[in-house]
Design an enzyme around this catalytic site. Structure first.
Site, PDB file in Angstrom:
ATOM      1  N   LYS A 265       0.859  -1.189   0.000  1.00  0.00           N
ATOM      2  CA  LYS A 265       0.000   0.000   0.000  1.00  0.00           C
ATOM      3  C   LYS A 265       0.895   1.238   0.000  1.00  0.00           C
ATOM      4  O   LYS A 265       1.871   1.316   0.748  1.00  0.00           O
ATOM      5  CB  LYS A 265      -0.914   0.009   1.237  1.00  0.00           C
ATOM      6  CG  LYS A 265      -1.807   1.263   1.328  1.00  0.00           C
ATOM      7  CD  LYS A 265      -2.838   1.178   2.455  1.00  0.00           C
ATOM      8  CE  LYS A 265      -3.602   2.494   2.623  1.00  0.00           C
ATOM      9  NZ  LYS A 265      -4.589   2.462   3.717  1.00  0.00           N
ATOM     10  N   ASP A 270      -2.963   9.981   3.998  1.00  0.00           N
ATOM     11  CA  ASP A 270      -4.367   9.590   4.063  1.00  0.00           C
ATOM     12  C   ASP A 270      -5.128  10.562   4.975  1.00  0.00           C
ATOM     13  O   ASP A 270      -5.106  10.431   6.191  1.00  0.00           O
ATOM     14  CB  ASP A 270      -4.482   8.152   4.601  1.00  0.00           C
ATOM     15  CG  ASP A 270      -5.927   7.666   4.655  1.00  0.00           C
ATOM     16  OD1 ASP A 270      -6.818   8.374   4.145  1.00  0.00           O
ATOM     17  OD2 ASP A 270      -6.153   6.561   5.207  1.00  0.00           O
ATOM     18  N   LYS A 277     -10.663  12.412   8.390  1.00  0.00           N
ATOM     19  CA  LYS A 277     -10.237  11.932   9.712  1.00  0.00           C
ATOM     20  C   LYS A 277     -10.131  13.116  10.659  1.00  0.00           C
ATOM     21  O   LYS A 277      -9.756  14.207  10.240  1.00  0.00           O
ATOM     22  CB  LYS A 277      -8.838  11.311   9.614  1.00  0.00           C
ATOM     23  CG  LYS A 277      -8.744   9.981   8.911  1.00  0.00           C
ATOM     24  CD  LYS A 277      -7.284   9.506   8.908  1.00  0.00           C
ATOM     25  CE  LYS A 277      -7.106   8.218   8.112  1.00  0.00           C
ATOM     26  NZ  LYS A 277      -7.730   7.062   8.754  1.00  0.00           N
ATOM     27  N   ASP A 288       1.111   5.829   5.746  1.00  0.00           N
ATOM     28  CA  ASP A 288       0.171   4.960   5.031  1.00  0.00           C
ATOM     29  C   ASP A 288       0.785   4.369   3.751  1.00  0.00           C
ATOM     30  O   ASP A 288       0.106   3.690   2.999  1.00  0.00           O
ATOM     31  CB  ASP A 288      -1.119   5.743   4.716  1.00  0.00           C
ATOM     32  CG  ASP A 288      -2.358   4.861   4.794  1.00  0.00           C
ATOM     33  OD1 ASP A 288      -2.258   3.746   5.353  1.00  0.00           O
ATOM     34  OD2 ASP A 288      -3.412   5.283   4.286  1.00  0.00           O
ATOM     35  N   GLU A 349      -9.871   3.710   1.632  1.00  0.00           N
ATOM     36  CA  GLU A 349      -9.282   3.890   0.294  1.00  0.00           C
ATOM     37  C   GLU A 349      -8.244   2.828  -0.027  1.00  0.00           C
ATOM     38  O   GLU A 349      -8.027   2.510  -1.196  1.00  0.00           O
ATOM     39  CB  GLU A 349      -8.657   5.293   0.200  1.00  0.00           C
ATOM     40  CG  GLU A 349      -7.217   5.437   0.723  1.00  0.00           C
ATOM     41  CD  GLU A 349      -7.064   5.165   2.220  1.00  0.00           C
ATOM     42  OE1 GLU A 349      -8.077   5.205   2.946  1.00  0.00           O
ATOM     43  OE2 GLU A 349      -5.922   4.912   2.652  1.00  0.00           O
ATOM     44  N   ARG A 351      -8.101  -0.400   0.374  1.00  0.00           N
ATOM     45  CA  ARG A 351      -8.602  -1.608  -0.295  1.00  0.00           C
ATOM     46  C   ARG A 351      -8.942  -1.326  -1.757  1.00  0.00           C
ATOM     47  O   ARG A 351      -8.868  -2.218  -2.593  1.00  0.00           O
ATOM     48  CB  ARG A 351      -9.811  -2.154   0.476  1.00  0.00           C
ATOM     49  CG  ARG A 351     -10.989  -1.212   0.527  1.00  0.00           C
ATOM     50  CD  ARG A 351     -12.005  -1.604   1.596  1.00  0.00           C
ATOM     51  NE  ARG A 351     -11.512  -1.284   2.946  1.00  0.00           N
ATOM     52  CZ  ARG A 351     -12.200  -1.530   4.056  1.00  0.00           C
ATOM     53  NH1 ARG A 351     -13.384  -2.110   3.989  1.00  0.00           N
ATOM     54  NH2 ARG A 351     -11.699  -1.208   5.226  1.00  0.00           N
TER      55      ARG A 351
HETATM   56  N1  BES Z   1      -4.786   4.112   6.673  1.00  0.00           N
HETATM   57  C1  BES Z   1      -5.950   3.789   7.416  1.00  0.00           C
HETATM   58  C2  BES Z   1      -5.718   2.686   8.461  1.00  0.00           C
HETATM   59  C3  BES Z   1      -4.811   3.030   9.602  1.00  0.00           C
HETATM   60  C4  BES Z   1      -5.333   3.488  10.797  1.00  0.00           C
HETATM   61  C5  BES Z   1      -3.446   2.860   9.500  1.00  0.00           C
HETATM   62  C6  BES Z   1      -4.508   3.790  11.847  1.00  0.00           C
HETATM   63  C7  BES Z   1      -2.602   3.161  10.550  1.00  0.00           C
HETATM   64  C8  BES Z   1      -3.134   3.618  11.737  1.00  0.00           C
HETATM   65  C9  BES Z   1      -7.053   3.305   6.475  1.00  0.00           C
HETATM   66  O1  BES Z   1      -7.052   3.839   5.199  1.00  0.00           O
HETATM   67  C10 BES Z   1      -8.352   3.691   7.112  1.00  0.00           C
HETATM   68  O2  BES Z   1      -8.580   4.848   7.269  1.00  0.00           O
HETATM   69  N2  BES Z   1      -9.146   2.700   7.476  1.00  0.00           N
HETATM   70  C11 BES Z   1     -10.407   2.920   8.097  1.00  0.00           C
HETATM   71  C12 BES Z   1     -11.396   1.948   7.489  1.00  0.00           C
HETATM   72  C13 BES Z   1     -12.811   2.222   7.856  1.00  0.00           C
HETATM   73  C14 BES Z   1     -13.282   3.515   7.257  1.00  0.00           C
HETATM   74  C15 BES Z   1     -13.632   1.068   7.353  1.00  0.00           C
HETATM   75  C16 BES Z   1     -10.256   2.674   9.598  1.00  0.00           C
HETATM   76  O3  BES Z   1      -9.506   1.772   9.972  1.00  0.00           O
HETATM   77  O4  BES Z   1     -10.844   3.399  10.359  1.00  0.00           O
HETATM   78 ZN    ZN Z   2      -5.199   4.502   4.491  1.00  0.00          ZN
HETATM   79 ZN    ZN Z   3      -8.131   5.681   5.083  1.00  0.00          ZN
END
Ligand code: BES
Ligand code: ZN
Ligand code: ZN
Length: 499
Positions: A265, A270, A277, A288, A349, A351
């Protein structure tokens, strides 16, 4: 830093001599130090040193003995000893040596049944422990990088250097260096680690390592019909980059083997997009792209170990930003594979990008497909900050990845790809949606990826937790860890899934 492997302590005076001690060796082992054993024994007693894991104490020798200082480090129980215990202790010791501004140091390695693993772990601990990210610090004395000039690794009593042990030393240093290089990529601020810059770094690395590389821009990605990847990228003024790196072996027979494909990835920042966020959650989002950094670091070493089968690496680099051109909640995306996806949350994003890139990698009919991604916060909830989640249906491949990780000293834990959660990815308007149930979020993300890999043996590693270290420990510094490099290198070194 020069590193030597010897049977005896060097003749010259050392700045620091490091001695590792198992708990069973306290206090008997202090008898080895002429002129210092009484002092060592007394000090150990005063400090409550019992040779436990992470315990250590220092003696100033005031001219006695062969070193200005002797550092004693506990390794805990000999029965529970693993190379990772030593890797952490050597990392910690290296940090101390740097703090003392030591130039010449020696470390006496503990006896074990696998000297090659011990030497490799020590070499990795040295490199990893010496790492600091100081690029953006100006004029602070404490932050001026200090380098240890020579390190002598003294083998346990009765052991002599050999070709195999020297090879372990070279490999360990190489893996450590590549991990540090990956750490630099992740620690770099997002403004100076854009998709374009990440692709350039990959290009420079590939050139140096003599690997083939293709860097594709927006037009190429459009031609490849990667509708999910393009959607994520479109909110940013930074152009996306699709990168493919190939290690191709020299022998004609080896070239014909099916490749191992690695995918990382590479979201260089992000923000969450329209599903923005909160600031606190955005703080570490430069990390990320840690999956792609791990894959790139591993490829650096793969080129050097030259396995007898092809290894390909892929990443789709972009930013996830919010603007008038951002992809929307409700949009329906057409993926490279033709499957359609309804966007329910623009922060899911990873996935989307990975789905398209995995499908692309899968077109090479790989023998094994492995992806590394900082994919879900849910995986951190499940396993904490130190352990990566491992997903996949192919038990043989899963076991070789888990074994490689264990041997490399990285913590992976298998999580189930339960089909029960598949329903949560159903959409009313498209084939899939990009958001599953709230519970089991790491699993539904993995199930989404599975839709894009067909029947290829595939393992997905969710490294959201271990990509960044919240505190300094062992060979870790605060910030990027380079997690994944060691596991991938070990996996390739063992011949991939064939072993
Ligand atoms: N990059 C994040 C996941 C992440 C979170 C990495 C904390 C490192 C530390 C990913 O893109 C994301 O935002 N995932 C969401 C998914 C949700 C919206 C289904 C998440 O984990 O909240
Ligand atoms: Zn992400
Ligand atoms: Zn994300």
């Amino acid at each position: 830093m020069k590193v030597f492997l010897t049977s005896n302590l060097p003749a010259e005076v050392l700045d620091v001599r490091v001695h590792f001690v198992f708990d069973s060796e306290v206090p008997a082992r202090f008898g080895d130090f002429d002129g210092l054993s009484d002092e060592a024994r007394n000090l150990a007693k005063q400090e409550g040193f019992k040779g436990k894991l992470e315990q250590h104490f220092l003696i100033q020798t005031h001219g006695k003995g062969k070193a200005t200082r002797v550092l004693f480090f506990g390794l805990g129980s000999q029965k529970q000893f693993t190379p990772e215990v030593l890797r952490l202790a050597v990392g910690r010791a290296t940090k101390s040596a740097i703090r003392f501004k030591a130039k010449r140091i020696a470390l006496t390695l503990p006896a074990s049944h696998d000297d090659e693993a011990v030497v490799k772990a020590a070499a990795e601990g040295l490199e990893l422990g010496a790492y600091r990210y100081t690029k953006w610090k100006t004029k602070n004395e404490d932050d001026a990088p200090h380098t240890v000039e020579t390190v002598t690794l003294v083998l346990p009593k009765g052991e002599r250097p050999s070709a195999a042990l020297n090879a372990a030393l070279v490999l360990g240093r190489r893996v450590g260096e590549a991990t540090n290089w990956a750490r630099d990529l992740v620690n770099e601020p997002p403004d100076t680690m854009t998709p374009t810059i990440l692709a350039e770094r990959a290009q420079r690395m590939a050139k140096e390592a003599k690997l083939k590389i293709e860097v594709m821009g927006k037009k190429d990605i459009e031609k490849l019909k990667m509708g999910m990847f393009l959607a994520v990228a479109k909110g940013s003024i930074e152009e996306p980059r699709l990168v493919r790196i190939k290690y191709i072996p020299t022998s004609a027979a080896a070239r014909k083997e099916r490749p191992i494909c690695l995918v990382g990835k590479a979201v260089t920042f992000d923000s969450g997009g329209l599903s923005i966020k909160p600031s606190d959650s955005m703080i570490d989002m430069k990390s990320d792209m840690a999956g792609s950094a791990a894959v790139l670091g591993a490829m650096k070493v793969v080129a050097a170990i030259a396995p007898p089968f092809p290894v390909y690496a892929y990443f789709g680099a972009c930013e996830n930003m919010l603007s008038g051109t951002s992809y929307r909640i409700g949009d329906v995306l057409v993926s490279r594979l033709g499957k359609t996806v309804e966007v329910r949350n623009t922060d899911a994003e990873g996935r989307l990008v990975l789905g398209d890139v995995l499908a692309f990698a899968n077109e090479e009919k790989p023998r094994a497909l492995i992806d590394l991604a900082t994919l879900t916060g849910a995986c951190i909830v499940a396993l904490g900050m130190n352990i990566a989640g491992a997903f996949g249906d192919d038990d043989t491949l899963m076991h070789s990845v888990l074994e490689a990780a264990r041997s490399a000293g990285e913590d992976l834990w298998r999580l189930p790809l339960t089909p029960y959660l598949k329903d949560s990815l159903k959409s009313d308007v498209a084939d899939l949606k990009n958001l599953g149930d709230r519970w089991g979020g790491a699993i539904s993300a993995a199930l989404f990826l599975k839709e894009f890999v067909g029947n290829t043996p595939w393992v997905h590693l969710d490294i959201a937790g271990p990509a960044m270290a919240a505190k300094e420990r062992g060979y870790y510094a605060k910030g990027a860890t380079g997690v994944g490099v060691r596991t991938l290198v070990e996996f390739i070194r063992r011949g991939g899934a064939l072993a």
